[in-house]
Design a protein around this motif. Structure first.
Motif, PDB file in Angstrom:
ATOM      1  N   VAL A 129       0.807  -1.229   0.000  1.00 13.12           N
ATOM      2  CA  VAL A 129       0.000   0.000   0.000  1.00 13.12           C
ATOM      3  C   VAL A 129       0.832   1.267   0.000  1.00 13.12           C
ATOM      4  O   VAL A 129       0.469   2.238  -0.666  1.00 13.12           O
ATOM      5  CB  VAL A 129      -1.019   0.061   1.157  1.00 13.12           C
ATOM      6  CG1 VAL A 129      -2.267  -0.687   0.789  1.00 13.12           C
ATOM      7  CG2 VAL A 129      -0.447  -0.455   2.435  1.00 13.12           C
ATOM      8  N   THR A 130       1.955   1.262   0.739  1.00  8.42           N
ATOM      9  CA  THR A 130       2.733   2.503   0.775  1.00  8.42           C
ATOM     10  C   THR A 130       3.300   2.818  -0.604  1.00  8.42           C
ATOM     11  O   THR A 130       3.430   3.973  -0.986  1.00  8.42           O
ATOM     12  CB  THR A 130       3.884   2.445   1.808  1.00  8.42           C
ATOM     13  OG1 THR A 130       4.687   1.311   1.517  1.00  8.42           O
ATOM     14  CG2 THR A 130       3.353   2.363   3.222  1.00  8.42           C
TER      15      THR A 130
ATOM     16  N   GLN B  27       1.830   2.422  -3.399  1.00 10.65           N
ATOM     17  CA  GLN B  27       0.772   3.017  -4.228  1.00 10.65           C
ATOM     18  C   GLN B  27       0.692   4.524  -4.062  1.00 10.65           C
ATOM     19  O   GLN B  27       0.384   5.243  -5.000  1.00 10.65           O
ATOM     20  CB  GLN B  27      -0.592   2.459  -3.807  1.00 10.65           C
ATOM     21  CG  GLN B  27      -0.688   0.977  -3.778  1.00 10.65           C
ATOM     22  CD  GLN B  27      -1.146   0.429  -5.101  1.00 10.65           C
ATOM     23  OE1 GLN B  27      -1.148   1.131  -6.102  1.00 10.65           O
ATOM     24  NE2 GLN B  27      -1.539  -0.814  -5.102  1.00 10.65           N
ATOM     25  N   ILE B  28       0.910   4.978  -2.838  1.00 13.30           N
ATOM     26  CA  ILE B  28       0.674   6.385  -2.484  1.00 13.30           C
ATOM     27  C   ILE B  28       1.440   7.343  -3.393  1.00 13.30           C
ATOM     28  O   ILE B  28       0.955   8.401  -3.765  1.00 13.30           O
ATOM     29  CB  ILE B  28       1.024   6.617  -1.004  1.00 13.30           C
ATOM     30  CG1 ILE B  28       0.029   5.850  -0.134  1.00 13.30           C
ATOM     31  CG2 ILE B  28       1.013   8.093  -0.645  1.00 13.30           C
ATOM     32  CD1 ILE B  28       0.406   5.787   1.321  1.00 13.30           C
TER      33      ILE B  28
ATOM     34  N   GLN C 131      -0.462   7.968  -6.740  1.00 13.45           N
ATOM     35  CA  GLN C 131      -1.873   8.310  -6.736  1.00 13.45           C
ATOM     36  C   GLN C 131      -2.114   9.726  -6.226  1.00 13.45           C
ATOM     37  O   GLN C 131      -1.251  10.338  -5.616  1.00 13.45           O
ATOM     38  CB  GLN C 131      -2.636   7.330  -5.837  1.00 13.45           C
ATOM     39  CG  GLN C 131      -2.623   5.908  -6.346  1.00 13.45           C
ATOM     40  CD  GLN C 131      -3.129   4.938  -5.304  1.00 13.45           C
ATOM     41  OE1 GLN C 131      -2.956   5.152  -4.107  1.00 13.45           O
ATOM     42  NE2 GLN C 131      -3.760   3.859  -5.753  1.00 13.45           N
TER      43      GLN C 131
ATOM     44  N   GLN D 163      -5.651   8.089  -3.614  1.00 14.23           N
ATOM     45  CA  GLN D 163      -4.538   8.212  -2.679  1.00 14.23           C
ATOM     46  C   GLN D 163      -5.042   8.178  -1.237  1.00 14.23           C
ATOM     47  O   GLN D 163      -4.465   7.522  -0.379  1.00 14.23           O
ATOM     48  CB  GLN D 163      -3.752   9.499  -2.929  1.00 14.23           C
ATOM     49  CG  GLN D 163      -2.439   9.521  -2.163  1.00 14.23           C
ATOM     50  CD  GLN D 163      -1.780  10.887  -2.162  1.00 14.23           C
ATOM     51  OE1 GLN D 163      -2.390  11.879  -1.805  1.00 14.23           O
ATOM     52  NE2 GLN D 163      -0.521  10.925  -2.559  1.00 14.23           N
TER      53      GLN D 163
ATOM     54  N   LYS E  81      -7.539   6.682  -0.069  1.00  9.99           N
ATOM     55  CA  LYS E  81      -7.867   5.302   0.309  1.00  9.99           C
ATOM     56  C   LYS E  81      -6.609   4.524   0.666  1.00  9.99           C
ATOM     57  O   LYS E  81      -6.573   3.799   1.668  1.00  9.99           O
ATOM     58  CB  LYS E  81      -8.565   4.582  -0.850  1.00  9.99           C
ATOM     59  CG  LYS E  81     -10.071   4.621  -0.766  1.00  9.99           C
ATOM     60  CD  LYS E  81     -10.730   3.753  -1.830  1.00  9.99           C
ATOM     61  CE  LYS E  81     -10.882   2.313  -1.367  1.00  9.99           C
ATOM     62  NZ  LYS E  81     -11.419   1.447  -2.432  1.00  9.99           N
ATOM     63  N   SER E  82      -5.571   4.694  -0.172  1.00  8.82           N
ATOM     64  CA  SER E  82      -4.314   3.984   0.074  1.00  8.82           C
ATOM     65  C   SER E  82      -3.693   4.436   1.396  1.00  8.82           C
ATOM     66  O   SER E  82      -3.161   3.630   2.151  1.00  8.82           O
ATOM     67  CB  SER E  82      -3.314   4.224  -1.049  1.00  8.82           C
ATOM     68  OG  SER E  82      -3.771   3.678  -2.245  1.00  8.82           O
TER      69      SER E  82
ATOM     70  N   GLU F  88      -5.457   2.815   4.290  1.00  4.79           N
ATOM     71  CA  GLU F  88      -5.071   1.419   4.429  1.00  4.79           C
ATOM     72  C   GLU F  88      -3.642   1.307   4.950  1.00  4.79           C
ATOM     73  O   GLU F  88      -3.341   0.473   5.816  1.00  4.79           O
ATOM     74  CB  GLU F  88      -5.207   0.703   3.075  1.00  4.79           C
ATOM     75  CG  GLU F  88      -5.010  -0.797   3.126  1.00  4.79           C
ATOM     76  CD  GLU F  88      -5.945  -1.526   4.071  1.00  4.79           C
ATOM     77  OE1 GLU F  88      -7.128  -1.140   4.177  1.00  4.79           O
ATOM     78  OE2 GLU F  88      -5.482  -2.481   4.732  1.00  4.79           O
ATOM     79  N   ALA F  89      -2.761   2.182   4.434  1.00  9.58           N
ATOM     80  CA  ALA F  89      -1.360   2.164   4.883  1.00  9.58           C
ATOM     81  C   ALA F  89      -1.284   2.445   6.382  1.00  9.58           C
ATOM     82  O   ALA F  89      -0.554   1.780   7.118  1.00  9.58           O
ATOM     83  CB  ALA F  89      -0.532   3.181   4.110  1.00  9.58           C
TER      84      ALA F  89
END
Lengths: 232, 217
Positions: free
Chosen positions: A112-113, A115-116, A119, A124, A126-127, A130-131
């Motif tokens: 997840v990190t 992805q940030i 995005q 972003q 959302k990620s 989750e992160a």
């Protein structure tokens, strides 16, 4: 008996946390090595030939023998150079604990990190949410399974500590560059504390990238990624 | 009196099978407990609160999670019999590299082959065949990935062989024609009791996969 002189070469990049892990490990053990900075857009023949399966960095070459994949490399270093610090505890159950949390960081957190960076907006957000959840799990896990952790000298550093500092040591630069905070003394006190203390060690300072250089790189890289995503 | 180690498992899971093979290789008696995913046991939720997945090995009341972690733990907790790794650090690193390759490249690809259809499945098939050819090249003419002895890489990969028939049926291809050496290796491993006792019948797996495809695709 004269000790045979080893030739150790590390193929890495200055920005890669995976590469950092190996550099820290080598320095902790006091191993002299040749460092080869790779250009990932133009990988060296040497790298491709010696890591034909993945063609990735980091790659450690010890007396002509290549070892790939950062965690495999770290375990290899620990078993070949058995001086202190030892990266794993002796007890099989404690070793399993270290492996579990290292794997958690490597997979669940990185997933997840990572992805940030690429995005923005809602995706972003959302990620990030989750992160934060997953990092909180890590924080609580460290508190529960490794309570009262001493980090004062090189001997206190093992595999988990290496992974933590190499992966999260740059969190302040990321926060500045991207404007997102995931690790903080309030929300993730144990993890934050470990990172602060690890950063004080001279061996970590030796591989530290200057803050501004890092912020600059992350900002530029992010711009490039967002542009690419927009053009896709 | 020590209690038996408990293995929380799920019969078709290739990951669970790794733990079974590892324990049997060491001659360790254990209690096998089948988990129902629609109703996970309190012991599973307590032992693996983060992932809530099997396999989990509970030994002396302490849980070990993640299949390759379990295999390494079993090797280290019962070191006297059938070591899973050679003693040379470089060879050990090679073993870890290849087990990691199985987890990184092989597991995703194989799922696409039996669990997906259309373009995704085709992509999975390509990745699967590529991975299988690389593995076959690594095996070479050795009897096992571990050389003369059955070891860590063999354990990490052999459990997927119970699924070969399912891959072939739903992927519509022959694994033997792509990698005969790998099939020969799988047969060799199945001659070991630790393996044959731990892997379910291929037909049961095919039926399981068919049911999954019916419900999900």
């Amino acid at each position: 008996m004269e000790e045979k002189k080893s030739k150790v070469t590390l193929h890495g990049t200055w920005i890669s946390p995976y590469s950092k892990r190996v550099e820290i490990a080598l320095k902790l053990k006091g191993i002299l090595y040749e460092y080869v900075e790779e250009d990932l857009q133009n990988k060296s023949e040497s790298l491709i030939q010696q890591n034909p399966v993945h063609k990735k960095i980091p790659l450690l070459v010890h007396d002509g023998k290549p070892v790939a994949e950062s965690l495999v490399i770290l375990e290899y270093i620990d078993e070949t150079w058995t001086n202190s610090p030892r990266f794993f505890p002796e007890d099989p159950y404690e070793r399993a604990q270290v492996r579990f949390w290292v794997s958690y960081i490597n997979q669940q957190v990185f997933e997840v990190t990572g992805q940030i960076m690429f995005q923005e907006g809602e995706a972003q957000a959302k990620s990030v949410e989750e992160a934060r959840k997953r990092i909180k799990v890590l924080d609580e896990g460290l508190e529960k399974h490794f309570p009262n952790k001493n980090i004062r000298e090189n001997d206190d550093v093992g595999l988990l500590e290496i992974i933590i500092i190499a992966t999260f040591g740059v969190h302040k630069a990321h926060r500045e560059a991207i404007g997102v905070e995931i690790i903080s003394p309030v929300n993730t006190p144990t993890l934050y504390n470990w990172i602060e203390r690890l950063q004080d060690l001279s061996v970590v300072k030796k591989v530290e990238v200057p803050h501004d250089k890092l912020v600059n790189f992350i900002q530029n890289y992010r711009q490039k990624c967002l542009q690419q995503a927009a053009n896709a | 009196m020590a209690n038996l180690p408990i293995l929380l498992d799920y019969w078709p899971s290739m990951f669970g099978m790794r733990a079974r093979v590892a324990l049997r290789e060491k001659g360790v008696e254990f209690e096998y407990r089948e988990e129902d995913f629609s109703n996970k046991s309190p012991l599973l939720l307590q032992s693996n609160p983060i992932h809530k997945k099997i396999p989990v090995l509970v030994h002396n009341g302490k849980p070990v999670c993640e299949s390759l972690n379990v295999v390494q733990y079993v090797d280290e907790a019962w070191p006297e019999k059938n070591p899973f790794f050679p003693s040379d650090p470089y060879e050990r690193a090679q073993a870890r590299f290849w087990a990691d390759f199985v987890d990184k490249k092989f597991t995703d690809a194989q799922f696409k082959v039996w669990g997906k259809k259309g373009e995704e499945q085709e992509a999975g098939k390509k990745e699967f065949i590529e991975a299988v050819k690389i593995l076959e090249s690594e095996l070479g003419d050795k009897p096992y990935f571990g050389g003369d002895s059955f070891g860590y890489v063999d354990i990490s990969l052999i459990t997927f062989s119970s699924w070969f028939q399912a891959y072939e049926k739903f992927g519509n291809f022959s694994i033997e024609s792509e990698s005969p050496k790998l099939i020969a290796w799988a047969k060799r491993c199945m001659e070991k009791e630790s393996v044959s006792k731990s892997l379910p019948d291929s037909e049961k797996i095919v039926a399981y996969a068919a049911e999954y495809r019916k419900n999900n695709l």
